[in-house]
Structures are given as C-alpha cells and as structure tokens.
Scaffold this active site. Structure first.
Site, mmCIF file in Angstrom:
data_model
loop_
_atom_site.group_PDB
_atom_site.id
_atom_site.type_symbol
_atom_site.label_atom_id
_atom_site.label_comp_id
_atom_site.label_asym_id
_atom_site.label_seq_id
_atom_site.Cartn_x
_atom_site.Cartn_y
_atom_site.Cartn_z
ATOM 1 N N SER A 234 5.867 -1.991 -5.445
ATOM 2 C CA SER A 234 5.554 -1.152 -4.294
ATOM 3 C C SER A 234 4.172 -0.506 -4.337
ATOM 4 O O SER A 234 3.998 0.676 -4.081
ATOM 5 C CB SER A 234 6.698 -0.162 -4.071
ATOM 6 O OG SER A 234 6.415 1.135 -4.207
ATOM 7 N N ASP B 163 10.787 2.274 -0.839
ATOM 8 C CA ASP B 163 9.587 2.491 -1.650
ATOM 9 C C ASP B 163 8.951 3.839 -1.363
ATOM 10 O O ASP B 163 8.540 4.566 -2.268
ATOM 11 C CB ASP B 163 8.565 1.391 -1.373
ATOM 12 C CG ASP B 163 9.170 0.026 -1.538
ATOM 13 O OD1 ASP B 163 10.315 -0.047 -1.995
ATOM 14 O OD2 ASP B 163 8.498 -0.956 -1.201
#
Ligand code: NG1
Ligand code: MG
Length: 498
Positions: free
Chosen positions: A168, A213
C-alpha cells in the site's frame, strides 16, 4: 474513533510510532530528509507528514465487498517534509513536490486553479503518473474544506514502501499528502474524514480502491493489528496478537514481480471489484428479488442481521454452490444480460463505465466463494487473537488460515502468479507455519508467520532458494529491502519540532 485526530508528535518522540528495532535507522533517515530539503529549497521544513504502508495479515480482496479485514502498519512509510508558503510571498498558492528518488520521480508543481477545478489531473488509461498521487490528495482536502485560498507548499517526499508490492505505497502517499495539506492550512479533520477523502482521491486517479489501506495507514497503533469493519460504518479495532513463547513474528518477502495496479487495473483489480458487484447484484435478485450493492449486503439480508457470522457464511456458501451449480467458469456479457435481466447497455452503464474493465467472461461463482470463505477466515483469525490464553496449537491454527487464504487467492480469486506461488512454497519449506500473498497480488509480497527465534534461519533459507536462484545479481544490502521481519507500527502523524 469518530472523534480521533491525527496526532502531532515531537521528533524526539518517534519511538511512539516505530518499534524499537527500526528506530535508530529511522532517525538517520529523517535527518537526511531535512538536510536534502534545505539544500533543495533553501529553507527549512516546518514539519514532516508521515503515513505508513501496511501488510494485510488476512482478508484479501474483501474490503470492497464490505467485509472485515486484518492488516497492521509496517515501519516502512511515506515521509513528506513540508514548508508552507505565507500569504503575500511570491507564488503563494503554488505547490512544488520533489522526491528524493529524483530520477524515477522528477519534480512536479501546480497552482491552485479556483474553486471549480482546484487542480487539473490528467488520467491516462494504463499510464501511472506519480504526480497524480499528490495532486489527488491535495485536491480532495481543498475541495472538502472549501478552501478558497489554499496555501502553497514546498514538499519533499521520501518513501520506502516498495511500490507495486501490495504494501500500500499508494495509500500511504496519498494519506501523507492529505495530512500535509490539512496541517499547512490549519484544517482540522478527523482521521475518519481523511480516510474517506483519501479513498476517493485514489479512485479519482483510476483505482476503484477498497478502504483497507487508508484506514490502516491512519488508524494503526504500535504493537497492535487492526481489525477493520467497513459496514454499516467504518470501525477500526486495534488488538494485540496472542502472546506466545517464542513470540509470533511476521516476515515480508518481495517476489520482485512489480504489479502496477493502475496499469493493469482493467483486467485485474478493477475487474475483480466489478465481478464481486455483479455477484452481489445477481445473488440479491435470486434470494430477495432485490439486487444488492455488495456481498456484505447479501449476507446481511440473508441473516437478517448486520453481524457477520461463520455459521451464516457457511449457509451462504451452500447456497452459491446451488445457484452456480452449472457455471463455474464465468459468464459472457451476453449470458450476464439474461442472467441479470438487464440489457448490455444497462450492464455497461451500471458496472463498466466509471472504471474501464476488460474481460471475455465474468466470474461470479469463484469470486463470491472466495469472498465468503475469506471473510470467515478473518473472523477465525480475529477470534484466535482475541483469546487471552493462547492454545499450544495457536501457530498451526493461524498458519493454516494463511495457507488456505493463499490457496483461495490463487485458485478462486486468481490474483497470484507463478513467482508468488513459488515463493510461498519456499517460505513454507523454510519453516514458515503459514504463508500467503499479501495486498492485491499479481506480484508483490508474501507474508509469512514465523516463530521469532527462527527468523534468521528462515531469511537465509529463502534468500538462498528464491533470491539467489532468480535474482543472483542482488547484493546483501538489496536483500534487506526485499525480505525483512516486521512488527506492528503506529499510524499517520505530523512530526514537529524537527
Ligand atoms: P494494494 O495491493 O496495497 O494496493 C489493494 C487495495 C486494497 C485491497 C487489496 C486487496 C487500494 C488502494 N488498495 O491493496 O483496498 O482491496 O488490494 O485486498 O485499492
Ligand atoms: Mg495500492
């Protein structure tokens, strides 16, 4: 959690964020960044905005279907050193952004272009432009807060989350820009508001992002994993891993196959999002005569409760076996049309227009089966973490869940690749109790569950069998970037008193 704000911490308190092991090297890194900033812009940074990447322990590709996931922040992060331009100074609404990795990420800049446009963002299908990440985060905050004179900023970025690796990096970058823009303009938003803005920002540049994320980056807490639920509203619950002897450790290993999700989105990520939505639409029609928006809604209506339970997921799994009894390998657009009772234009309009998607066939059975099974694995993993007394078999129980998750990502969700499968196998041979791809997949990293006292042996084994075989030119220093143990770190923060 609705009232939580991004913490402002002193440079001298970095230990609030980083697990002890990684602290000394982080301090050196911050100092270097401050130095480079002064050299580049001839002024001192006022603060550093910092947001971490994350490793998802379990719950892959189910956030956008509305089901809970279990990531934790890692020590790798995106730092942005920031100085704000004061009103009256020259170019006081200009934003300049540079990256310490100048060659790959050449400087970009833009000027505020008024309330309507804010800043022009050009999104070209299949092309990833790094400047779009900071622009989209900046735009999101300025728009949300209706700023009519957003301050100009000098930004210097130092990210060490490997890009395209499922850790991420994109969300960490956008979250950092969001909090930098807030701080520069004295805008006070809650973490939750920033998460929502950051998700939309990533969508605006081509990824139909779930919310895991951004939530992990903003809400993570040192020494905790984060159980995130999305519906009926975002809820992040920090929880400790079971305490065992030897302790539980996680090692991340990068397959070194880079998957730029923006580039491959039409056939990979965005297509998967659409397939789960098509399945929700269809199952809703079959079960309740009413199309559903996501698979969590199917589960809610089916059980008449917003709580997800393993028993209910099992019943749903039985149900989809019957519904898709005669079709395990997908529907063409034509077949979908009669299945959903929508003409092709209606399908395109509803499912395939906001984000471009390319597919010969749409897989409803495999994707929905993965989503329901993976959700039940998350519940089981979380339950094992929540018990105060860890059983003797805890390693095996957690490890099996990771292994089942990988199998499902490979076979049902089809988001693995040969190198990842090979790496997972090597990790298991090297002593991991469980191993799986993490993040979106199609390349990127694996996460393995290890007994802490076996970390060195494990890393040596994987280095020899994977990296030395496939990437023999790598130096020992490189290796430390590709395979490393990680502990849960803290979430986003503004670092002051530099
Ligand atoms: P990565 O691979 O880190 O970009 C993506 C999504 C998540 C989630 C996972 C798969 C974004 C920003 N991230 O993560 O929301 O769906 O894939 O579980 O879209
Ligand atoms: Mg990403």
């Amino acid at each position: 959690m609705d009232k939580e704000f991004v913490p402002h911490i002193k440079f001298s308190s970095l230990s609030d964020i980083y697990p002890e092991l990684s602290l000394p090297s982080q301090i050196t890194r911050y100092k270097k960044l401050i130095d480079s900033f002064e050299k580049l812009y001839n002024r001192k940074p006022k603060f550093i905005a910092r947001s971490p990447g994350r490793v998802n322990l379990i719950g892959e590709h189910i956030d956008y279907a509305g089901f809970g996931v279990l990531p934790m922040a890692i020590s790798r992060d995106v730092l942005i050193a920031v100085d704000t331009i004061h009103e009256g100074e020259e170019n006081d609404m200009k934003v300049r952004v540079a990256n310490v990795l100048n060659e790959n990420y050449p400087p970009r800049n833009w000027k505020y272009e008024g309330k309507e446009k804010i800043v022009e963002i050009e999104v070209k299908e299949g092309i990833s432009e790094w400047g779009n990440y900071p622009k989209s985060g900046y735009k999101g905050i300025v728009q949300h807060s209706s700023l009519d004179k957003p301050k100009g900023m000098y930004l210097l970025v130092d990210g060490n989350v490997p890009p395209g690796a499922g850790l991420s990096s994109s969300a960490a970058f956008i979250c950092s820009v969001c909090i930098a823009t807030c701080s520069s303009n004295d805008v006070k938003l809650t973490k939750k508001e920033i998460v929502e803005i950051a998700i939309e920002a990533e969508r605006s540049i081509g990824m139909n992002a779930g919310g895991m994320d951004q939530t992990a980056s903003m809400f993570s807490l040192k020494d905790h994993v984060l159980y995130i639920q999305f519906l009926p509203s975002l809820c992040a619950t920090p929880t400790k891993l079971p305490s065992t002897n030897p302790p539980i450790a996680f090692v991340i290993a990068n397959s070194l196959i880079t998957s730029d999700k923006i580039v491959t989105a039409p056939t990979n990520y965005n297509l998967r999002v659409v397939e789960t939505k098509l399945a929700a639409h269809h199952l809703g029609q079959c079960l309740f005569n009413k199309p559903c928006e996501n698979l969590k809604q199917v589960s809610d209506l089916y059980s008449n409760s917003i709580e997800v339970t393993i028993e209910n997921l099992i019943k749903l799994l039985d149900y989809i076996e019957k519904v898709y009894e005669n079709n395990h390998d997908g529907f063409t657009l034509d077949e979908l049309s009669s299945l959903l009772n929508l003409n092709q234009d209606e399908i395109k309009d509803k499912f395939l227009s906001r984000f471009p998607v390319k597919a010969e066939k749409f897989q409803l059975y495999k994707r929905s089966k993965h989503v329901f099974e993976e959700s039940s694995r998350v519940l089981k993993f979380y339950e094992l973490c929540s018990k105060s007394e860890a059983r003797g078999s805890i390693f095996e129980e957690l490890g099996n869940l990771l292994n089942e998750s990988h199998k499902s990502c490979k076979e049902l969700f089809e988001c693995s690749c040969d190198e990842l499968d090979d790496l997972v196998k090597i990790c298991l041979d090297g002593g991991a109790v469980g191993s799986r791809l993490t993040g979106a997949g199609w390349g990127g990293c694996t996460v393995s569950l290890i007994r802490e006292n076996e970390i060195d042996k494990f890393i040596n084994f994987v280095s020899e069998k994977y990296y030395n075989v496939r990437f023999s030119h790598l130096s020992h220093n490189d290796l430390e970037n590709f395979i490393f143990a990680t502990r849960p770190g803290g979430g986003a923060a503004i670092i002051e008193n530099l």
